[in-house]
Scaffold this motif. Structure first.
Motif, PDB file in Angstrom:
ATOM      1  N   VAL A 167       0.800  -1.216   0.000  1.00 17.89           N
ATOM      2  CA  VAL A 167       0.000   0.000   0.000  1.00 17.89           C
ATOM      3  C   VAL A 167       0.833   1.266   0.000  1.00 17.89           C
ATOM      4  O   VAL A 167       0.288   2.341  -0.058  1.00 17.89           O
ATOM      5  CB  VAL A 167      -0.935   0.061   1.228  1.00 17.89           C
ATOM      6  N   ALA A 168       2.135   1.153   0.081  1.00 22.17           N
ATOM      7  CA  ALA A 168       2.853   2.398   0.312  1.00 22.17           C
ATOM      8  C   ALA A 168       4.265   2.388  -0.262  1.00 22.17           C
ATOM      9  O   ALA A 168       4.847   1.338  -0.521  1.00 22.17           O
ATOM     10  CB  ALA A 168       2.935   2.641   1.809  1.00 22.17           C
ATOM     11  N   SER A 169       4.800   3.583  -0.417  1.00 24.99           N
ATOM     12  CA  SER A 169       6.177   3.745  -0.859  1.00 24.99           C
ATOM     13  C   SER A 169       7.112   3.467   0.321  1.00 24.99           C
ATOM     14  O   SER A 169       6.659   3.316   1.464  1.00 24.99           O
ATOM     15  CB  SER A 169       6.375   5.189  -1.299  1.00 24.99           C
ATOM     16  N   GLU A 170       8.430   3.477   0.038  1.00 28.31           N
ATOM     17  CA  GLU A 170       9.411   3.251   1.104  1.00 28.31           C
ATOM     18  C   GLU A 170       9.287   4.321   2.201  1.00 28.31           C
ATOM     19  O   GLU A 170       9.317   4.016   3.392  1.00 28.31           O
ATOM     20  CB  GLU A 170      10.804   3.295   0.471  1.00 28.31           C
ATOM     21  N   ALA A 171       9.101   5.584   1.769  1.00 25.19           N
ATOM     22  CA  ALA A 171       9.003   6.679   2.753  1.00 25.19           C
ATOM     23  C   ALA A 171       7.761   6.477   3.627  1.00 25.19           C
ATOM     24  O   ALA A 171       7.818   6.619   4.858  1.00 25.19           O
ATOM     25  CB  ALA A 171       8.935   8.013   2.040  1.00 25.19           C
ATOM     26  N   ALA A 172       6.645   6.138   2.994  1.00 23.36           N
ATOM     27  CA  ALA A 172       5.400   5.958   3.763  1.00 23.36           C
ATOM     28  C   ALA A 172       5.541   4.758   4.695  1.00 23.36           C
ATOM     29  O   ALA A 172       5.003   4.753   5.807  1.00 23.36           O
ATOM     30  CB  ALA A 172       4.228   5.767   2.815  1.00 23.36           C
ATOM     31  N   THR A 173       6.273   3.744   4.247  1.00 21.61           N
ATOM     32  CA  THR A 173       6.471   2.567   5.105  1.00 21.61           C
ATOM     33  C   THR A 173       7.284   2.938   6.335  1.00 21.61           C
ATOM     34  O   THR A 173       6.984   2.493   7.449  1.00 21.61           O
ATOM     35  CB  THR A 173       7.180   1.445   4.315  1.00 21.61           C
ATOM     36  N   LYS A 174       8.295   3.769   6.129  1.00 25.44           N
ATOM     37  CA  LYS A 174       9.105   4.215   7.282  1.00 25.44           C
ATOM     38  C   LYS A 174       8.230   4.997   8.270  1.00 25.44           C
ATOM     39  O   LYS A 174       8.361   4.842   9.481  1.00 25.44           O
ATOM     40  CB  LYS A 174      10.275   5.074   6.807  1.00 25.44           C
ATOM     41  N   THR A 175       7.344   5.834   7.736  1.00 26.31           N
ATOM     42  CA  THR A 175       6.430   6.579   8.618  1.00 26.31           C
ATOM     43  C   THR A 175       5.551   5.603   9.387  1.00 26.31           C
ATOM     44  O   THR A 175       5.344   5.736  10.602  1.00 26.31           O
ATOM     45  CB  THR A 175       5.527   7.521   7.775  1.00 26.31           C
ATOM     46  N   GLU A 176       5.057   4.595   8.672  1.00 24.39           N
ATOM     47  CA  GLU A 176       4.173   3.622   9.328  1.00 24.39           C
ATOM     48  C   GLU A 176       4.920   2.883  10.443  1.00 24.39           C
ATOM     49  O   GLU A 176       4.392   2.673  11.534  1.00 24.39           O
ATOM     50  CB  GLU A 176       3.623   2.637   8.295  1.00 24.39           C
ATOM     51  N   ILE A 177       6.172   2.522  10.176  1.00 21.47           N
ATOM     52  CA  ILE A 177       6.960   1.828  11.207  1.00 21.47           C
ATOM     53  C   ILE A 177       7.155   2.744  12.423  1.00 21.47           C
ATOM     54  O   ILE A 177       6.999   2.315  13.570  1.00 21.47           O
ATOM     55  CB  ILE A 177       8.320   1.350  10.631  1.00 21.47           C
ATOM     56  N   ALA A 178       7.444   4.013  12.158  1.00 24.44           N
ATOM     57  CA  ALA A 178       7.628   4.967  13.278  1.00 24.44           C
ATOM     58  C   ALA A 178       6.335   5.083  14.081  1.00 24.44           C
ATOM     59  O   ALA A 178       6.352   5.115  15.318  1.00 24.44           O
ATOM     60  CB  ALA A 178       8.057   6.320  12.737  1.00 24.44           C
ATOM     61  N   GLN A 179       5.196   5.117  13.389  1.00 21.64           N
ATOM     62  CA  GLN A 179       3.901   5.210  14.093  1.00 21.64           C
ATOM     63  C   GLN A 179       3.665   3.953  14.930  1.00 21.64           C
ATOM     64  O   GLN A 179       3.270   4.022  16.097  1.00 21.64           O
ATOM     65  CB  GLN A 179       2.763   5.355  13.077  1.00 21.64           C
ATOM     66  N   ASN A 180       3.917   2.792  14.323  1.00 24.48           N
ATOM     67  CA  ASN A 180       3.698   1.536  15.046  1.00 24.48           C
ATOM     68  C   ASN A 180       4.581   1.477  16.294  1.00 24.48           C
ATOM     69  O   ASN A 180       4.152   1.031  17.358  1.00 24.48           O
ATOM     70  CB  ASN A 180       4.009   0.333  14.143  1.00 24.48           C
ATOM     71  N   ARG A 181       5.823   1.953  16.130  1.00 22.32           N
ATOM     72  CA  ARG A 181       6.753   1.893  17.279  1.00 22.32           C
ATOM     73  C   ARG A 181       6.342   2.879  18.377  1.00 22.32           C
ATOM     74  O   ARG A 181       6.517   2.586  19.557  1.00 22.32           O
ATOM     75  CB  ARG A 181       8.187   2.136  16.803  1.00 22.32           C
ATOM     76  N   LEU A 182       5.786   4.000  17.981  1.00 20.06           N
ATOM     77  CA  LEU A 182       5.296   4.942  18.999  1.00 20.06           C
ATOM     78  C   LEU A 182       4.174   4.270  19.806  1.00 20.06           C
ATOM     79  O   LEU A 182       4.146   4.339  21.038  1.00 20.06           O
ATOM     80  CB  LEU A 182       4.772   6.220  18.332  1.00 20.06           C
ATOM     81  N   ALA A 183       3.286   3.584  19.092  1.00 14.31           N
ATOM     82  CA  ALA A 183       2.168   2.911  19.779  1.00 14.31           C
ATOM     83  C   ALA A 183       2.702   1.804  20.696  1.00 14.31           C
ATOM     84  O   ALA A 183       2.246   1.657  21.844  1.00 14.31           O
ATOM     85  CB  ALA A 183       1.204   2.322  18.750  1.00 14.31           C
ATOM     86  N   THR A 235      -2.764  19.265  21.411  1.00 15.80           N
ATOM     87  CA  THR A 235      -1.344  18.926  21.639  1.00 15.80           C
ATOM     88  C   THR A 235      -0.692  18.608  20.290  1.00 15.80           C
ATOM     89  O   THR A 235      -0.890  17.527  19.743  1.00 15.80           O
ATOM     90  CB  THR A 235      -1.242  17.706  22.587  1.00 15.80           C
ATOM     91  N   ARG A 236       0.036  19.574  19.751  1.00  6.39           N
ATOM     92  CA  ARG A 236       0.558  19.431  18.384  1.00  6.39           C
ATOM     93  C   ARG A 236       1.852  18.625  18.355  1.00  6.39           C
ATOM     94  O   ARG A 236       2.637  18.680  19.287  1.00  6.39           O
ATOM     95  CB  ARG A 236       0.836  20.813  17.770  1.00  6.39           C
ATOM     96  N   SER A 237       2.077  17.875  17.282  1.00  7.93           N
ATOM     97  CA  SER A 237       3.340  17.158  17.057  1.00  7.93           C
ATOM     98  C   SER A 237       3.424  16.814  15.572  1.00  7.93           C
ATOM     99  O   SER A 237       2.395  16.807  14.871  1.00  7.93           O
ATOM    100  CB  SER A 237       3.385  15.863  17.881  1.00  7.93           C
ATOM    101  N   ASP A 238       4.627  16.481  15.112  1.00  2.00           N
ATOM    102  CA  ASP A 238       4.782  16.031  13.717  1.00  2.00           C
ATOM    103  C   ASP A 238       3.962  14.783  13.479  1.00  2.00           C
ATOM    104  O   ASP A 238       3.354  14.596  12.427  1.00  2.00           O
ATOM    105  CB  ASP A 238       6.260  15.686  13.442  1.00  2.00           C
ATOM    106  N   MET A 239       3.977  13.900  14.494  1.00  2.00           N
ATOM    107  CA  MET A 239       3.256  12.636  14.363  1.00  2.00           C
ATOM    108  C   MET A 239       1.770  12.907  14.139  1.00  2.00           C
ATOM    109  O   MET A 239       1.140  12.319  13.265  1.00  2.00           O
ATOM    110  CB  MET A 239       3.484  11.808  15.637  1.00  2.00           C
ATOM    111  N   LEU A 240       1.211  13.851  14.931  1.00  2.00           N
ATOM    112  CA  LEU A 240      -0.210  14.159  14.788  1.00  2.00           C
ATOM    113  C   LEU A 240      -0.473  14.797  13.416  1.00  2.00           C
ATOM    114  O   LEU A 240      -1.473  14.464  12.759  1.00  2.00           O
ATOM    115  CB  LEU A 240      -0.675  15.082  15.918  1.00  2.00           C
ATOM    116  N   ASP A 241       0.434  15.674  12.985  1.00  2.00           N
ATOM    117  CA  ASP A 241       0.232  16.295  11.670  1.00  2.00           C
ATOM    118  C   ASP A 241       0.152  15.228  10.585  1.00  2.00           C
ATOM    119  O   ASP A 241      -0.725  15.258   9.730  1.00  2.00           O
ATOM    120  CB  ASP A 241       1.388  17.262  11.343  1.00  2.00           C
ATOM    121  N   LYS A 242       1.095  14.266  10.646  1.00  2.00           N
ATOM    122  CA  LYS A 242       1.099  13.206   9.619  1.00  2.00           C
ATOM    123  C   LYS A 242      -0.134  12.323   9.740  1.00  2.00           C
ATOM    124  O   LYS A 242      -0.756  11.942   8.760  1.00  2.00           O
ATOM    125  CB  LYS A 242       2.351  12.338   9.777  1.00  2.00           C
TER     126      LYS A 242
END
Ligand SMILES: Cc1cc2nc3c(=O)[nH]c(=O)nc-3n(C[C@H](O)[C@H](O)[C@H](O)COP(=O)(O)OP(=O)(O)OC[C@H]3O[C@@H](n4cnc5c(N)ncnc54)[C@H](O)[C@@H]3O)c2cc1C
Length: 443
Positions: free
Chosen positions: A98-114, A401-408
């Protein structure tokens, strides 16, 4: 004034084995009377409970009320296979589906935050390693096609610098005691939870700070000038801000209609056994083909159990019958026996189904959907992590509560529209079934 009458409530099929073997250590409270609060959260799954914890962190002196239709851990949150996965689950044929390499990296960062949010909660609420186990997981392959999928997956992980290790057939036999598997792919970042213990432990950690009412379904939600009023069977809650953590049932609150796929998946847990050829005490296998079988072994007090999850069905009534459950359990028996002939006389003790919510474009149903009303719904099948994140993000959004993560996270399209029923039902079920048949020995 907006008024929503909730006509359909969650209906569970079968008893989750995880819930049946889990112990509850706090009393059930039901809403009785009219209360007001600063925050109302609806739904006590991963999303709702995570939102409650996050709100406590951000607004420690606010009054938070959480209403749950059923009982904590008896719904889907206590019915899943317990894989909290950091690297995307939807890699197929070496491509990120479903996603490019960049989007996959974002998804991994989101999953790790959770996962890290969940790990902090697990530590603070005193969960043991049996409840929250950072063991990693193996994508197991039982066919040449599965081996190819794993090899492509390994290449994709290598390309983005993600740690992984290929496991050969001998080591798979050592781990699982089964000669069924040709190989595997280990990734270390997944956490294995006992889902019912985790959800109960999470709620137990919150009960002294959050008013959690169970058997208190929201039957009506209405907007009264600048507050919301949720009406349950024997009382109501009035609050200026409401977070919905009801997953696919968001449709019953009048939002995202015709955009969400209500998918069921099915699991069986064996009776406890000792002294069989099933390898190490604990292991966790995902199928190399995502449409195959998830198989997990747990051991407590000297006895072991195996849990097998297979099949997906699309059911827009958001309910499945006992006959379907029994039929799929019979198929799961065949899958289990093929892997573990030594367990042929060990019966399934618990058989159950549970709901997922998917969107065609793999996005959540997230955001402020009316003034003061926030949605943390549609987990796209991986809610232990995605709904945890959605709950946290909804609390951040609602408190400003603003953050880059929330923006994305906020910068995602709406779930795409589905074809009208019964076309969607026919199309989705046909695609699922074809993919399941293609999975062959992986299922
Ligand atoms: C067999 C199975 C295996 C799975 N395996 C995995 C896995 O290994 N890893 C993974 O990440 N995911 C897995 N899942 C999916 C995972 O369980 C879900 O994604 C997750 O539970 C979603 O969390 P949630 O909080 O969004 O929704 P839910 O857990 O469904 O919680 C929503 C809550 O809202 C409540 N609710 C609904 N309507 C109302 C109302 N009107 N009033 C009050 N309350 C209401 C419901 O009772 C429910 O408790 C699996 C699911 C199943 C069924």
């Amino acid at each position: 004034m907006s008024e929503i009458v909730v006509k359909r409530l969650p209906a569970e099929s079968g008893t989750s084995g995880w819930e049946a073997i889990s112990r509850r250590c706090f009393p059930v409270r039901t809403l009785d009377g009219d209360v007001s609060a600063d925050w109302l959260i609806i739904g006590a799954g991963f999303a709702g409970l995570s939102a409650a914890r996050r709100l406590r962190q951000l607004r420690p002196s606010d009054r938070i009320v959480l209403l749950e239709a059923g009982e904590i851990a008896k719904g889907t949150a206590g019915r899943n296979s317990g894989y909290m996965i950091d690297v995307p689950h939807n890699l197929s044929s070496g491509e990120y589906s479903v996603a490019s390499e960049a989007a996959t990296k974002t998804e991994i960062a989101q999953n790790r935050l959770a996962i890290s949010f969940a790990a902090d909660a697990a530590a603070e609420y005193g969960m043991s390693v049996r409840t929250f186990d950072p063991s990693g997981k193996i994508n197991a392959a039982a066919s040449e096609r599965g081996m190819k999928l794993n090899a492509s997956y390994a290449r994709s992980l290598a390309r983005i610098g993600e740690e992984h290790r290929l496991v050969d057939a001998g080591e798979m036999r050592e781990i699982t005691g089964s000669s069924y598997y040709l190989g595997g792919l280990y990734t270390p970042g997944a956490v294995m939870i006992q889902p019912a213990d985790y959800i109960r432990g999470f709620a137990a950690g919150l009960v002294s700070k959050v008013d959690i009412f169970e058997h208190s379904p929201v039957l009506k939600l209405e907007r009264l000038s600048d507050t919301w009023r949720a009406v349950s069977r024997r009382g109501s809650v009035t609050a200026p801000k409401v977070i919905l953590g009801v997953n696919g049932h968001i449709e019953d609150f009048g939002h995202f209609h015709g955009r969400l796929m209500h998918i069921f998946t099915y699991a069986s847990m064996t009776a406890p056994f000792t002294g069989r050829s099933t390898g190490k005490d604990r292991w966790a296998l995902l199928p190399a083909d995502p449409m195959g079988a998830t198989v997990r072994k747990i051991s407590t007090d000297g006895a072991s159990r195996i849990v097998i999850r297979t099949r997906f069905t699309y059911d827009w009534a958001v309910q499945v019958g006992e006959k379907r459950l029994a039929g799929i359990a019979a198929e799961q028996r065949i899958s289990l026996d093929a892997r573990f002939p030594d367990l042929k006389d060990v019966p399934f003790e618990h058989v159950w189904a549970g709901r997922l919510c998917l969107s065609r474009n793999h996005v959540p149903a997230f955001g402020e959907i009316e003034a003061g009303l926030y949605s943390a719904c549609c987990e796209n099948g991986l809610g232990t992590v995605k709904s945890t994140l959605a709950g946290v993000m909804a609390a951040d959004l609602a408190t400003g509560t603003r953050s880059d993560m929330l923006d994305k996270f906020s910068d995602q399209p709406e779930p795409a529209r589905l074809p009208p029923e019964p076309l969607a039902w026919l199309g989705v079920n046909s695609v699922i079934r074809l993919q399941e048949l293609r999975a062959g020995r992986e299922g």
